[in-house]
Design an enzyme around this catalytic site. Sequence first.
Site, PDB file in Angstrom:
ATOM      1  N   CYS A  44       0.814  -1.229   0.000  1.00 59.79           N
ATOM      2  CA  CYS A  44       0.000   0.000   0.000  1.00 59.79           C
ATOM      3  C   CYS A  44       0.843   1.273   0.000  1.00 59.79           C
ATOM      4  CB  CYS A  44      -0.967  -0.002   1.179  1.00 59.79           C
ATOM      5  SG  CYS A  44      -2.008  -1.466   1.241  1.00 59.79           S
ATOM      6  N   ASN A  84     -10.295  -0.024   0.320  1.00 62.91           N
ATOM      7  CA  ASN A  84      -8.832   0.068   0.307  1.00 62.91           C
ATOM      8  C   ASN A  84      -8.324  -0.519  -1.017  1.00 62.91           C
ATOM      9  OD1 ASN A  84      -6.096  -0.329   0.638  1.00 62.91           O
ATOM     10  ND2 ASN A  84      -6.247  -1.194   2.694  1.00 62.91           N
ATOM     11  N   HIS A  95      -3.063   7.057   2.853  1.00 62.55           N
ATOM     12  CA  HIS A  95      -3.541   5.803   2.272  1.00 62.55           C
ATOM     13  C   HIS A  95      -4.954   5.539   2.783  1.00 62.55           C
ATOM     14  CE1 HIS A  95      -4.058   1.748   1.157  1.00 62.55           C
ATOM     15  NE2 HIS A  95      -3.784   1.227   2.338  1.00 62.55           N
TER      16      HIS A  95
END
Length: 319
Positions: A112, A275, A245
């Site tokens: 990520c 996500n 993020h």
Amino acid sequence: MPSRIAGTGSYLPARVLTNAELAARVGSSDEWIRTRTGICQRHIAADAETTSDLAVHAARRALDAAGIAPADVDLIIVATTTPDMIFPSTACIVQAKLGAAGGPAFDVQAVCSGFVYALTIADRMVADGLARNALVIGAEIYSRILDWNDRGTCVLFGDGAGAVVLVPSDTPGVLATKLHADGSHRDILCVPGQVHNGRVTGTPFLHMDGGAVFKFAVKVLADVAEESLAACHMDASAIDWLIPHQANIRIMDATAKRLGLGAERVIVTVDRHGNTSAASIPLALDTAVRDGRIQRGQHVMLLGVGGGFTWGSVFLRWL
Ligand code: UT7
């Protein structure tokens, strides 16, 4: 020479999977998912779509916004944990699909944090004169590495892609970057399977200790933002827009609070995208550029954290 972002683009697959639809399948509820994560829906790639397809859509939009032709792209970096295949890199596949042959093309695997890693590398390559029209992409199809029977993980992720075009600039757009990793935490978020003599050994599905990831992310994100600010002799009050993020709204809120920033300065897309790992930051950036929130002269802080563990920040002046 310093670099600046000349254009942004993004792409989401057409299929939207709502909490209600997913919750009925996995024994969860819209209320649980929304209150614990902030997620209301996510996009899921069609069977025939590949990560490079998503990346190419986002890249074309970023190139259009920058006014740059694909043939003039001289560097492609794709941040992804879900590549089309083991090799060649997704970046090489994107290069062929765009018709941009010639310059270097490679993938970055930092989960990520991949987009902030990739942007940092591209910034340095532009600064050193190794590239003039760099395409930096985050693209993921996490829906293919999720165990759809594990309600603790499958409700969290989605598919998508975001891209930026980085060019040389007289005035610095990328002001500071900071990257970190600590491999001793590699087991709390991983896909531990491997291809071994023609067979997958170990689990090919995402495994996560959600609580440990949560604590780690909250601890490091504000710290790495402070590091980039310190490099510019600025403090958090200089941040006009925080783009962490997009993993979980509670992690994002806690990070903003630690930096002393109000929720109104945080760009949030996790509610609609879930996500999307390496794609989450460029997707959120493109959303806020296109809806007019991010204006010229403003300061934008990008914060990544993910498996490895990896984390990093990129501090931008929007030019
Ligand atoms: O890019 C980084 C990726 N990872 C993350 O960002 C994850 C970070 N962590 C988190 O976001 C949170 O830890 C989660 C959202 C994953 C979990 O939230 P939590 O508040 O830490 O819940 P928990 O894991 O402590 O679970 C609480 C309860 C458990 O039931 P019991 O043992 O209390 O009876 C779970 O079994 O919630 C249960 N649970 C669910 N219930 C309904 C776990 N997943 C679900 C679900 N629906 N989807």
